[in-house]
Design a protein around this motif. Structure first.
Motif, mmCIF file in Angstrom:
data_model
loop_
_atom_site.group_PDB
_atom_site.id
_atom_site.type_symbol
_atom_site.label_atom_id
_atom_site.label_comp_id
_atom_site.label_asym_id
_atom_site.label_seq_id
_atom_site.Cartn_x
_atom_site.Cartn_y
_atom_site.Cartn_z
ATOM 1 N N THR A 205 0.888 -1.210 -0.061
ATOM 2 C CA THR A 205 -0.011 0.012 0.062
ATOM 3 C C THR A 205 0.858 1.436 -0.124
ATOM 4 O O THR A 205 0.880 2.245 -0.820
ATOM 5 C CB THR A 205 -0.972 -0.052 1.282
ATOM 6 N N LEU A 206 1.904 1.423 0.887
ATOM 7 C CA LEU A 206 2.383 2.801 1.195
ATOM 8 C C LEU A 206 3.546 2.747 0.067
ATOM 9 O O LEU A 206 3.670 3.934 -0.624
ATOM 10 C CB LEU A 206 3.295 2.810 2.557
ATOM 11 N N MET A 207 4.296 1.736 -0.059
ATOM 12 C CA MET A 207 5.293 1.741 -1.193
ATOM 13 C C MET A 207 4.870 2.019 -2.639
ATOM 14 O O MET A 207 5.435 2.498 -3.367
ATOM 15 C CB MET A 207 6.363 0.795 -0.691
ATOM 16 N N THR A 252 3.844 6.610 -15.633
ATOM 17 C CA THR A 252 4.013 6.213 -14.274
ATOM 18 C C THR A 252 4.317 4.917 -13.995
ATOM 19 O O THR A 252 5.140 4.438 -12.843
ATOM 20 C CB THR A 252 2.290 6.553 -13.751
ATOM 21 N N ALA A 253 3.994 4.008 -14.947
ATOM 22 C CA ALA A 253 4.416 2.656 -14.817
ATOM 23 C C ALA A 253 5.929 2.463 -14.809
ATOM 24 O O ALA A 253 6.353 1.640 -14.137
ATOM 25 C CB ALA A 253 3.834 1.727 -16.085
ATOM 26 N N LEU A 254 6.762 3.045 -15.832
ATOM 27 C CA LEU A 254 8.070 3.092 -15.883
ATOM 28 C C LEU A 254 8.757 3.926 -14.633
ATOM 29 O O LEU A 254 9.629 3.325 -14.148
ATOM 30 C CB LEU A 254 8.771 3.874 -17.142
ATOM 31 N N ALA A 255 8.221 4.759 -14.173
ATOM 32 C CA ALA A 255 8.837 5.732 -13.122
ATOM 33 C C ALA A 255 8.815 4.762 -11.762
ATOM 34 O O ALA A 255 9.493 5.074 -11.042
ATOM 35 C CB ALA A 255 7.944 7.119 -13.065
ATOM 36 N N THR A 256 7.561 4.170 -11.580
ATOM 37 C CA THR A 256 7.459 3.424 -10.188
ATOM 38 C C THR A 256 7.809 2.013 -10.659
ATOM 39 O O THR A 256 7.552 1.048 -9.515
ATOM 40 C CB THR A 256 6.217 3.479 -9.906
ATOM 41 N N ALA A 257 8.201 1.502 -11.558
ATOM 42 C CA ALA A 257 8.582 0.080 -11.798
ATOM 43 C C ALA A 257 9.614 -0.536 -10.744
ATOM 44 O O ALA A 257 9.528 -1.546 -10.347
ATOM 45 C CB ALA A 257 9.288 -0.016 -13.171
ATOM 46 N N PRO A 258 10.452 -0.075 -10.519
ATOM 47 C CA PRO A 258 11.400 -0.523 -9.261
ATOM 48 C C PRO A 258 10.846 -0.848 -7.833
ATOM 49 O O PRO A 258 11.002 -1.858 -7.447
ATOM 50 C CB PRO A 258 12.500 0.582 -9.176
ATOM 51 N N LEU A 259 9.694 0.153 -7.691
ATOM 52 C CA LEU A 259 8.968 -0.281 -6.525
ATOM 53 C C LEU A 259 7.978 -1.375 -6.626
ATOM 54 O O LEU A 259 7.830 -2.044 -5.573
ATOM 55 C CB LEU A 259 8.291 1.088 -5.922
ATOM 56 N N PRO A 285 12.014 -11.466 4.790
ATOM 57 C CA PRO A 285 13.016 -10.375 4.527
ATOM 58 C C PRO A 285 11.867 -8.945 4.422
ATOM 59 O O PRO A 285 10.620 -8.936 3.878
ATOM 60 C CB PRO A 285 13.414 -10.697 3.247
ATOM 61 N N GLY A 286 12.570 -8.030 4.971
ATOM 62 C CA GLY A 286 11.990 -6.658 4.790
ATOM 63 C C GLY A 286 12.342 -6.019 3.480
ATOM 64 O O GLY A 286 12.762 -6.367 2.713
ATOM 65 N N ILE A 287 11.948 -4.700 3.506
ATOM 66 C CA ILE A 287 12.147 -3.894 2.099
ATOM 67 C C ILE A 287 13.543 -3.778 1.896
ATOM 68 O O ILE A 287 14.047 -4.046 1.004
ATOM 69 C CB ILE A 287 11.218 -2.551 2.303
ATOM 70 N N ARG A 288 14.461 -3.347 2.906
ATOM 71 C CA ARG A 288 15.774 -3.110 2.814
ATOM 72 C C ARG A 288 16.618 -4.519 2.655
ATOM 73 O O ARG A 288 17.366 -4.396 1.550
ATOM 74 C CB ARG A 288 16.220 -2.370 4.178
#
Length: 337
Positions: A205-207, A252-259, A285-288
């Motif tokens: 949700t947040l990320m 937007t799809a390309l800009a946020t693809a890594p997330l 595992p967490g995000i980091r």
């Protein structure tokens, strides 16, 4: 013919003087001319923000109906592209053998459509209300001010509707990846272990969802406001909404693809076979940790795996949705005339 300007100071709580009323009565203006003048006054009083004409005529529930209907049609038409993208992002694609059939590509559609309809209804009604209230309170006139309003409204609506979207997205992704064999197993597992949903609130949700909403609305609304002002109107043609939506979805799809890639790995994570139930939380595992492992084991380009498929799915999806949403809204608005 010259149409004298309509001041409409009564809109601000001030009664228009008699000479203004008389001038309007004697003017050769049509109702459309007067409405255009009213729209111009509203744009000026809202710090330059031009509200879509059909938005004024509709109640929140009508925005919900238009949005839910448009999204259901869009998801049904383009769902296989979403499945393909999700599997492309998985760490081990060999487990999808036998799932590349028509029914396999539509795995998770039932959960998606069933939950996406109420989600989209809540989300869109919330977005419009939050956006309009922020505009009324802050009256942003600068580009940055408007951008902040659009992004804030998108994030607020996303968090508010996450109670529906979070279980939907988790179930959908795990069905696409073959973790759940059917929708019933997804419902039973999520109901039995609701803490699993809470763990995915931050990555899903947040990320992922909030970042996508913030960027998408910032791009779409900013571009739409420029077009509305340039054309001096309060309504765009259907083809314009589709073009803006398509461009917004692709960018937007390309800009946020890594997330999105990071979210897929976290939500689609499976505990080792040897890990007992008590130790699952300890090894999750967490995000980091997930990002660091991906970078170390697969290199920096792994974060862009599936980005092309993501854009190929979201560009037409966003375009088709905005086209249908605005057309349905216009038809509903006509019922109020």
């Amino acid at each position: 013919q010259f149409c004298p300007p309509v001041t409409h100071r009564s809109c601000m709580g001030v009664v228009a003087p008699a000479e203004d009323v008389a001038a309007q009565a004697q003017s050769p203006c049509s109702d459309g001319d007067i409405e255009q003048a009213v729209s111009g006054h509203r744009a000026a009083s809202d710090g330059g923000f031009r509200k879509i004409a059909s938005d004024d005529a509709l109640a929140p529930w009508e925005h919900s109906v238009a949005s839910a209907t448009a999204k259901a049609v869009t998801k049904l038409a383009l769902y296989p592209l979403d499945t393909w993208k999700g599997r492309r992002q998985a760490a081990d694609m060999s487990r999808f053998k036998g799932l590349w059939t028509v029914t396999g590509m539509y795995r998770g559609l039932l959960a998606k459509v069933t939950l996406y309809t109420p989600y989209q209804a809540v989300y869109m009604a919330s977005y419009v209300q939050v956006r309009d209230n922020l505009v009324a309170v802050f009256m942003p006139s600068s580009i940055l001010g408007k951008a902040a309003v659009f992004a804030t409204a998108g994030v607020t609506a996303e968090i508010g509707a996450s109670v529906v979207r979070l279980p939907m997205e988790v179930a959908k992704l795990r069905l696409q990846l073959g973790i759940y064999q059917n929708s019933l197993q997804a419902v039973v597992d999520l109901a039995r272990r609701p803490q699993g949903l809470l763990r995915n609130f931050v990555p899903q949700t947040l990320m992922n969802d909030c970042s996508y909403s913030a960027v998408a609305w910032l791009i779409f609304e900013s571009a739409r406001q420029r077009m509305l002002h340039h054309r001096d109107t309060n309504e765009l043609q259907p083809i314009d909404n589709m073009a803006l939506g398509t461009a917004t979805g692709g960018i937007t799809a390309l800009a946020t693809a890594p997330l999105d890639m990071l979210k897929t790995r976290i939500v689609g994570w499976q505990p080792p076979v040897e890990a007992g139930a008590a130790s699952v939380a300890a090894v999750r595992p967490g995000i980091r940790a997930t990002a660091a492992r991906m970078l170390q084991e697969e290199g920096p380009f792994i974060f862009w795996r599936g980005a092309g498929l993501r854009a190929l799915h979201l560009a037409p999806s966003h375009g088709l949705y905005m086209l249908l949403y605005e057309v349905i809204k216009s038809q509903l608005a006509k019922q109020h005339v």
